[in-house]
Write a protein that holds these residues in place. Structure first.
Motif, PDB file in Angstrom:
ATOM      1  N   UNK A 200      -3.637  -7.485   5.369  1.00  9.52           N
ATOM      2  CA  UNK A 200      -2.287  -7.128   5.853  1.00  9.52           C
ATOM      3  C   UNK A 200      -2.025  -5.599   5.871  1.00  9.52           C
ATOM      4  N   UNK A 201      -1.298  -5.311   6.909  1.00  4.08           N
ATOM      5  CA  UNK A 201      -1.262  -3.682   7.076  1.00  4.08           C
ATOM      6  C   UNK A 201       0.119  -3.244   6.649  1.00  4.08           C
ATOM      7  N   UNK A 202       0.087  -2.378   5.682  1.00  3.44           N
ATOM      8  CA  UNK A 202       1.323  -1.672   5.178  1.00  3.44           C
ATOM      9  C   UNK A 202       1.554  -0.398   5.775  1.00  3.44           C
ATOM     10  N   UNK A 203       2.458  -0.120   6.676  1.00  2.00           N
ATOM     11  CA  UNK A 203       2.985   1.099   7.519  1.00  2.00           C
ATOM     12  C   UNK A 203       4.275   1.971   6.761  1.00  2.00           C
ATOM     13  N   UNK A 204       3.684   3.181   6.656  1.00  2.00           N
ATOM     14  CA  UNK A 204       4.597   4.133   5.878  1.00  2.00           C
ATOM     15  C   UNK A 204       4.669   5.245   7.064  1.00  2.00           C
ATOM     16  N   UNK A 205       6.165   5.426   7.347  1.00  2.00           N
ATOM     17  CA  UNK A 205       6.602   6.319   8.225  1.00  2.00           C
ATOM     18  C   UNK A 205       7.495   7.458   7.866  1.00  2.00           C
ATOM     19  N   UNK A 206       7.287   8.628   8.232  1.00  2.00           N
ATOM     20  CA  UNK A 206       8.492   9.517   7.859  1.00  2.00           C
ATOM     21  C   UNK A 206       9.765   9.001   8.787  1.00  2.00           C
ATOM     22  N   UNK A 207      10.991   9.341   8.163  1.00  2.00           N
ATOM     23  CA  UNK A 207      12.187   9.217   9.014  1.00  2.00           C
ATOM     24  C   UNK A 207      12.726  10.578   9.356  1.00  2.00           C
ATOM     25  N   UNK A 208      12.117  11.501   8.968  1.00  2.58           N
ATOM     26  CA  UNK A 208      12.567  12.898   9.333  1.00  2.58           C
ATOM     27  C   UNK A 208      11.774  13.424  10.291  1.00  2.58           C
ATOM     28  N   UNK A 209      12.525  14.377  11.135  1.00  2.00           N
ATOM     29  CA  UNK A 209      11.991  15.020  12.193  1.00  2.00           C
ATOM     30  C   UNK A 209      11.133  16.294  11.834  1.00  2.00           C
TER      31      UNK A 209
END
Length: 397
Positions: A200-209
């Motif tokens: 499986x792929x766990x994806x982590x992304x910033x919400x901040x610009x």
């Protein structure tokens, strides 16, 4: 001893979760075709699966590629330490050799059998550099120079774990998701085949610009919950900043002989502090602790909550992915012509001249971490864009 216990972190963290734990996980875009059909799983369930993983034995091949977007450093090292790229230190020094993994592409062979036996080998053509932890002994061997480093400790002196972790996988998952808060998005981004295994792929992304981080991904073994492949992508696009993962992996127990080591005939052997003078306690060799700090410093600031406490005199601006460290060095920035030609050329290639309410300065940039050095000696650094650094400096006036 405590230092010997830390020595066990030389190999497994690098092979299984070292880069992953420090950077939260790194994974390049994986091909959509041929992705396995696995049962649906939520982000929380996948985090619980990782937390519940108890992989004690494995062997395989691991590939690490790091691309910070830096210009060539050819000739730069010769400007220091009298022309010695290593500054006169031994080529077998674990601290020096393992920190080389933060640039370029490297192939590693790894093996582990519980907390007392690990082996990592960096393959460079026909040459190999091996680091072996077997019980109370830590060995490092460089085949190119025929040099050996050895450090020994007493297992009976090892302290019990002092850090209390959440009691169940679900509690740990809850803590991870809570830490993400409003600054981070954590999702499951499909499935992939990694080293021949379903993941499986766990994806982590910033919400901040304003962050230089586009995404962080972990490919998690669907059966064991072990992280298999990791990628950190920059908002600049192009190659991932870090692409690290298994190309081949086997979870069976490696042969005991895998962790045996005997210094080759004629090899130069360097003993750690304890082995050299028979001392113990604080006098024990410092390589494991120094290496741990080195990796914390290199990777600790890439994601929210990672890394240790800030340096003395450092002010922290913002939060989450857009955190910026402000340091007042008290010394003006070096003027053009003060540095050796090779060093000046390297700095010029890295730097962009900027100005604002704060005055003027130079932004030294990579694909991940950027730093603004003002002409009056203040430094603003973080995994943020050039404009975010300039805005922080302007706000500080």
């Amino acid at each position: 001893m405590a230092e010997t216990r830390k020595a066990s972190r030389y190999v497994v963290p690098l092979a299984v979760a070292g880069v992953a734990a420090a950077t939260i996980g790194l994974v390049p875009a994986l091909a959509a075709s041929g992705d396995p059909d696995l049962p649906e799983i939520t982000a929380q369930q996948l985090i619980e699966k990782i937390a519940a993983s108890d992989t004690q034995t494995l062997s395989g091949t691991f590939k690490v590629t790091t691309d910070l977007g830096l210009p060539s450093v050819a000739g730069l090292a010769d400007s220091f330490a009298g022309g010695s790229p290593s500054g006169g230190s031994s080529s077998v020094d674990p601290q020096e050799r393992l920190t080389q993994l933060v640039s370029g592409t490297h192939t590693l062979r790894v093996a582990a059998d519980g907390p007392e036996k690990q082996k990592l080998t960096i393959v460079d053509g026909s040459d190999e550099y091996s680091l072996i932890h077997n019980g109370d002994d830590v060995w490092a061997y460089d085949s190119a120079s025929n040099e050996v480093f050895h450090e020994k400790g007493d297992a009976s002196d090892r302290p019990a774990e002092e850090k209390e972790l959440p009691g169940t996988p679900k509690e740990l998952a809850d803590e991870v998701l809570k830490a993400a808060g409003d600054t981070t998005s954590i999702t499951v981004g499909g499935t992939a085949k990694v080293a021949g295994r379903d993941a499986y792929q766990l994806v982590i992304k910033p919400k901040q610009g304003g962050s230089t981080v586009d995404s962080v991904k972990i490919a998690v073994d669907a059966k064991t919950g072990t992280p298999l492949k990791f990628t950190l992508a920059s908002v600049e696009g192009g190659k991932p900043v870090v692409d690290a993962g298994f190309t081949k992996v086997d979870f069976a127990r490696p042969a005991a002989s895998t962790f045996d080591f005997k210094a080759p005939k004629g090899a130069k052997v360097t003993e750690g502090a304890a082995g050299a003078d028979g001392a113990d306690g604080a006098a024990h060799g410092k390589a494991p602790e120094d290496l741990e700090k080195e990796f914390d410093g290199l990777f600790g600031g890439m994601v929210p909550g990672a890394g240790g406490a800030g340096a003395e005199g450092m002010n922290v601006i913002g939060e989450g992915w857009t955190t910026i460290a402000k340091i007042d060095t008290g010394a003006p920035a070096p003027k053009t012509g003060e540095a050796p030609q090779e060093v000046q050329g390297f700095l010029d290639a890295l730097g962009d001249k900027v100005s604002g309410k704060f005055g003027s300065g130079t932004v030294f940039k990579t694909k991940l971490v950027n730093a603004l050095m003002t002409d009056d000696g203040k430094v603003y650094v973080g995994a943020v864009t050039k404009q975010a650094l300039v805005d922080a400096a302007n706000a500080g006036k």
